[in-house]
Scaffold this active site. Structure first.
Site, PDB file in Angstrom:
ATOM      1  N   ASP A  82       0.730  -1.230  -0.027  1.00  0.00           N
ATOM      2  CA  ASP A  82      -0.018   0.079   0.047  1.00  0.00           C
ATOM      3  C   ASP A  82       0.921   1.449  -0.005  1.00  0.00           C
ATOM      4  OD1 ASP A  82      -2.349   1.511   0.101  1.00  0.00           O
ATOM      5  OD2 ASP A  82      -2.205   1.407   2.477  1.00  0.00           O
ATOM      6  N   ASP A 104       2.320   5.274  -5.462  1.00  0.00           N
ATOM      7  CA  ASP A 104       1.533   6.488  -4.955  1.00  0.00           C
ATOM      8  C   ASP A 104       2.439   7.851  -5.460  1.00  0.00           C
ATOM      9  OD1 ASP A 104       0.371   8.744  -3.896  1.00  0.00           O
ATOM     10  OD2 ASP A 104       0.199   7.964  -1.851  1.00  0.00           O
ATOM     11  N   GLU A 134      -2.513   6.342  -8.144  1.00  0.00           N
ATOM     12  CA  GLU A 134      -3.288   7.145  -7.765  1.00  0.00           C
ATOM     13  C   GLU A 134      -3.028   8.747  -8.245  1.00  0.00           C
ATOM     14  OE1 GLU A 134      -3.257   7.714  -3.311  1.00  0.00           O
ATOM     15  OE2 GLU A 134      -4.334   9.730  -3.235  1.00  0.00           O
ATOM     16  N   GLY A 176      -7.687   8.231   8.127  1.00  0.00           N
ATOM     17  CA  GLY A 176      -7.520   8.524   9.543  1.00  0.00           C
ATOM     18  C   GLY A 176      -8.848   8.907  10.336  1.00  0.00           C
ATOM     19  N   HIS A 203      -9.536   5.021  -0.829  1.00  0.00           N
ATOM     20  CA  HIS A 203      -8.765   5.082   0.529  1.00  0.00           C
ATOM     21  C   HIS A 203      -9.420   5.976   1.653  1.00  0.00           C
ATOM     22  CE1 HIS A 203      -4.714   3.865  -1.033  1.00  0.00           C
ATOM     23  NE2 HIS A 203      -5.551   3.621  -2.198  1.00  0.00           N
ATOM     24  N   GLY A 204      -9.239   5.532   2.828  1.00  0.00           N
ATOM     25  CA  GLY A 204      -9.731   6.237   3.789  1.00  0.00           C
ATOM     26  C   GLY A 204     -11.028   6.061   3.993  1.00  0.00           C
ATOM     27  N   GLY A 205     -11.235   4.401   3.910  1.00  0.00           N
ATOM     28  CA  GLY A 205     -12.500   4.085   3.744  1.00  0.00           C
ATOM     29  C   GLY A 205     -13.218   3.617   5.009  1.00  0.00           C
ATOM     30  N   THR A 228      -8.427   2.385  10.024  1.00  0.00           N
ATOM     31  CA  THR A 228      -8.522   3.199  11.217  1.00  0.00           C
ATOM     32  C   THR A 228      -9.615   2.816  12.115  1.00  0.00           C
ATOM     33  OG1 THR A 228      -7.530   5.170  10.301  1.00  0.00           O
ATOM     34  CG2 THR A 228      -8.599   5.603  12.551  1.00  0.00           C
TER      35      THR A 228
HETATM   36  P1  13P Z   1      -8.418   4.578   6.842  1.00  0.00           P
HETATM   37  O1  13P Z   1      -7.245   4.297   7.831  1.00  0.00           O
HETATM   38  O2  13P Z   1      -9.000   6.160   6.938  1.00  0.00           O
HETATM   39  O3  13P Z   1      -9.605   3.572   7.217  1.00  0.00           O
HETATM   40  O4  13P Z   1      -7.648   4.372   5.421  1.00  0.00           O
HETATM   41  C1  13P Z   1      -7.056   3.340   4.928  1.00  0.00           C
HETATM   42  C2  13P Z   1      -6.152   3.620   3.906  1.00  0.00           C
HETATM   43  O5  13P Z   1      -6.881   4.327   3.101  1.00  0.00           O
HETATM   44  C3  13P Z   1      -5.072   2.623   3.819  1.00  0.00           C
HETATM   45  O6  13P Z   1      -4.457   2.921   2.583  1.00  0.00           O
END
Ligand code: 13P
Length: 278
Positions: A82, A104, A134, A176, A203-205, A228
């Site tokens: 990742d 990335d 990305e 996060g 991402h940030g799911g 997170t």
């Molecule tokens: P979160 O920690 O916000 O769920 O995002 C995870 C992520 O996008 C890892 O690449």
């Protein structure tokens, strides 16, 4: 045996109109708990380690655990780097057994991002390894810093010139902890899915509600990076357990946390619609 490429997992997800979770792992407990969840609900899964995590975790050691456990799994598993940031780490990831890597280059000017991502694609594809790129940049922990949304024309150009197997798109999610609910540009997501010839990733799911996942999947999201809030929930479960069992030894806590991961990620796989697809 059960390790497959990201492309294979996402091609099936596109055909079945569901999304597959990509879960960052840090040790044996997290790997085991997540794979137990995937096997319990018969879901394909992506085990991920981000380059930034390698400041704290030895790359070869964690890869040995991921690859060994994934090979034993009875469901399809992609082993994924990742947020790879340089070519050397990408090569190392492939050497250690990743079936998928993300490069990335989102902070770079578009042309430079294309040039470096294409180099990764050329390297990885000849080794049967998938590549995620990305375009557009997500913020971290919202409330202030605004994500720069993916530009449709940039995304089209990036995908046709690099040949990536998956594209991380920025349409409002943040990495996060979130202080306020992020505003998702679902119209942009829909247009990306209609116009860009590759699989779409968010991402940030973690930290969104069930309805958000449903809407994103309906508009073409096939891979959801989720970290997170899963780890927060596991920590909360552990704290409650320790309060109720103050004399528990660490081995008992270790088995507890594997079970907690299993329970939490089972729910996540159900929310993404990947449960029952393997
Ligand atoms: P979160 O920690 O916000 O769920 O995002 C995870 C992520 O996008 C890892 O690449």
């Amino acid at each position: 045996m059960a390790i497959v490429t990201l492309k294979e997992i996402l091609d099936s997800a596109e055909a079945g109109k569901y999304a597959v979770g990509s879960f960052n792992v840090i040790n044996y407990e997290s790997v085991r708990g997540i794979l137990d969840a995937a096997q319990l609900v018969r879901s394909p899964v992506i085990l991920a380690i981000a380059q930034i995590q390698l400041d704290d975790v030895d790359f070869a050691s964690i890869m040995n655990i991921m690859v060994h456990e994934a090979e034993k799994a009875s469901v399809p598993v992609a082993v994924h780097l990742d947020h790879g940031l340089d070519f050397r780490t990408i090569q190392e990831a492939v050497r250690l057994g990743c079936s998928s890597v993300m490069f990335d280059g989102s902070a770079l000017p578009l042309q430079e991002n294309i040039r470096l991502t294409k180099q990764v694609v050329d390297y990885a594809h000849t080794r049967n390894v998938s590549v995620e790129g990305e375009v557009g940049e997500m913020g971290r922990g919202n409330g202030g810093e605004k994500p720069s949304m993916t530009d449709l024309e940039d995304a089209k150009k990036f995908v046709s010139e690099t040949g990536v197997d998956a594209l991380a798109a920025a349409f409002g999610t943040v990495h996060g902890m979130m202080r306020t609910k992020p505003a998702l540009d679902l119209e942009l997501l829909k247009r990306l899915h209609e116009n860009v010839d590759t699989h779409l990733v968010v991402h940030g799911g973690s930290g969104l509600v069930l309805e958000d996942y449903r809407r994103m999947i309906e508009r073409g999201i096939r891979k959801i990076n989720y970290f997170t809030y899963g780890y927060r929930d596991a920590a909360r479960a552990l704290k409650t357990y320790i309060e109720a069992n103050p004399d528990a030894l660490y081995d008992e806590l270790s088995f507890f946390i594997q079970e907690a991961f299993k329970e939490i990620f089972t729910g996540v796989m159900e929310a993404f619609g990947s449960a029952g697809q393997a």
